[in-house]
Design an enzyme around this catalytic site. Structure first.
Site, short mmCIF file in Angstrom:
data_model
loop_
_atom_site.label_atom_id
_atom_site.label_comp_id
_atom_site.label_asym_id
_atom_site.label_seq_id
_atom_site.Cartn_x
_atom_site.Cartn_y
_atom_site.Cartn_z
CB CYS A 1 -0.91 0.03 1.23
SG CYS A 1 -2.07 -1.34 1.35
N GLY B 1 -0.51 0.08 -5.05
CA GLY B 1 -1.84 -0.46 -4.81
C GLY B 1 -2.83 0.11 -5.80
CG ASN C 1 3.20 0.47 3.17
OD1 ASN C 1 4.35 0.85 3.01
ND2 ASN C 1 2.75 -0.65 2.66
N GLY C 2 1.65 -1.84 5.30
CA GLY C 2 2.30 -2.93 6.01
C GLY C 2 1.30 -3.98 6.43
CE1 TYR D 1 7.12 -6.55 -9.55
CE2 TYR D 1 5.91 -6.23 -7.52
CZ TYR D 1 5.92 -6.45 -8.88
OH TYR D 1 4.75 -6.52 -9.56
#
Length: 496
Positions: A28, A54, A129-130, A269
């Protein structure tokens, strides 16, 4: 969550091909700004730059001095927030935003962040995020104590923990909530007076601090600062909590210091190539990984071909180090939807061509080296190798600019279960036969670390979070250890 295969059943005879299902899913992205009169518009631009993190949903929450306003939509940022009328409905000088891929919780509107709650001291909105590795355990305990949950996102746990704290000040309540959670997180939240950000003690998930016209910003990547012309200030440190208000800035470090272990996949990535993560250019790191791969696993070939777009920087590095010409032997279609109905098996088998097509003039009659950044299930790699052979490639040598992925992730990367990971169920020769390549090689674990500027991996104090390759998880996995069921709630789906 990731489907169990690239092709899933949707009704009697029709199936939906998802060209992204054989990739590691982005986590995210978060964005927050304090004190700017155009907070919502700037946040929308920042989220647009973070779209790669996302693509399932986006949301913005703002405060205008009297009221909170929120817009949360399924779909892309450009679809949700390009209309001037939408931005007009978001007046305010403090804003937080979020782009989402569902690592926990289904893709329904109630799960779209930022999540908001009315606390005794006023409203609180938070974006995350996570992934919390004890989130399900905490949720179960909260529900047993009478909590009412409106989402299936682990982020909602933070709202409840802050709400239940008996501390007097909001900052103290927020920190007390952080002490209860485990795993990886970069939080950005707002109240009617403050913008708050926090990064997990190991720094697994990224968070950076920026400034635009004197107004502070916290966001997942520097590319979100670049798009709005903001200045990068520094990374938020692992374990750091930052609170902005109209009269001061609080910088707090409530956790004992530990050696940082940022996620190596940000470099391999996830992060955009033009971002700077932990002081390193992501593009340059990926090129160096390709060069290291060429040194470790050379190939006798005529042309280096990237699997676009993620394999491009590594392929450039591989070509430069090997002296083999770099060519675009695969052309990517950037306008592929995620749910294309394909009625027959023969058409479904060609589904990869929706996303990738062979450039026959480059590959015909050639010995090619295909470069990609990772190999997950291998299903897409099978189709790409077959496509290259059908386009006339004489030999196809596959090179991966990361080590074999043998373990799933629980920190915000949506990886399949271990029995769905090709490298966990096959040896190197078995993987080569499965994808149909003439040869197959991966970058070594030490090679990854050498590309990052180290002599190798320190097995006692690893410099990065690399459990997908090593099985060395840096935190407790409470939910896994206690076998908390993943479907803990039945949530009504919303028509919108």
């Amino acid at each position: 969550m990731v489907d169990d295969a690239a092709v899933k059943r949707t009704d009697g005879d029709a199936e939906a091909f998802d060209p992204h299902a054989d990739r590691l899913r982005e986590e995210c992205g978060v964005f927050g700004i304090f004190g700017h009169p155009d907070a919502a518009a700037i946040t929308a631009l920042g989220l647009h730059a973070l779209q790669h993190r996302g693509q399932e949903a986006a949301g913005i929450t703002v405060y205008d001095g009297q009221r909170f306003h929120s817009e949360r939509r399924l779909g892309l940022v450009g679809d949700a927030f390009s209309d001037a009328e939408v931005i007009k409905r978001l007046p305010g000088h403090i804003a937080v935003g979020h782009v989402r891929y569902s690592t926990t919780g289904a893709t329904i509107l109630r799960n779209v962040q930022p999540l908001f709650a009315e606390l005794d001291g006023g409203g609180f909105a938070i974006a995350h995020n996570g992934n919390l590795t004890n989130g399900l355990t905490l949720r179960r305990n909260l529900i047993r104590d009478g909590a009412i949950c409106q989402s299936t996102s682990d982020t909602e746990v933070m709202l409840h923990l802050v709400a239940r704290s008996k501390k007097a000040r909001f900052t103290e309540r927020f920190i007390e909530a952080l002490r209860h959670i485990e795993g990886a997180y970069a939080f950005v939240g707002l109240t009617n007076k403050k913008l708050v950000g926090a990064r997990d003690p190991l720094g697994i998930r990224p968070l950076v601090l920026g400034e635009l016209d004197g107004h502070p910003i916290m966001t997942s990547e520097t590319c979100a600062l670049d798009i709005i012309g903001a200045r990068y200030v520094r990374d938020v440190e692992p374990g750091e909590v930052i609170v902005f208000s109209s009269d001061k800035v609080e910088t707090l470090r409530p956790f004992p210091p530990v050696a940082p272990r940022p996620c190596i996949f940000e470099y391999i990535y996830f992060a955009r190539p033009d971002s700077i993560v932990g002081g390193r250019s992501v593009y340059q790191v990926r090129k160096t990984m390709g060069m290291q791969l060429a040194n470790e696993s050379p190939a006798d070939a005529d042309v280096v071909v990237p699997v676009p777009d993620s394999g491009v920087p590594a392929a450039i590095g591989y070509a430069q180090a090997s002296g083999i010409p770099y060519e675009l032997g695969i052309i990517r279609n950037h306008y592929v939807g995620r749910t294309f109905i394909q009625p027959t098996q023969s058409v479904r088998d060609q589904g990869v061509r929706m996303k990738h097509s062979a450039n026959r003039s480059v590959v015909e009659g050639k010995r090619i080296v295909l470069i990609d950044d990772s190999l997950v299930r291998g299903t897409t790699s099978v189709k790409i190798v077959r496509m290259m052979r059908e386009a006339g490639a004489r030999e196809v040598h596959f090179r991966i600019s990361s080590p074999p992925i043998t373990h799933p992730d629980y920190y915000g990367i949506d990886t399949p279960d271990r029995d769905k990971l090709l490298a966990a169920t096959h040896d190197l020769e078995g993987m080569r036969r499965y994808i149909g390549a003439d040869s197959l090689a991966f970058l070594s674990v030490d090679g990854i670390y050498r590309a990052m500027g180290y002599e190798g991996r320190d097995p006692v104090r690893p410099q990065f979070t690399d459990h997908c390759f090593t099985g060395d998880y840096p935190t407790q996995l409470t939910d896994r250890a206690t076998e908390v069921p993943t479907r803990q709630l039945s949530l009504l789906a919303e028509a919108s």
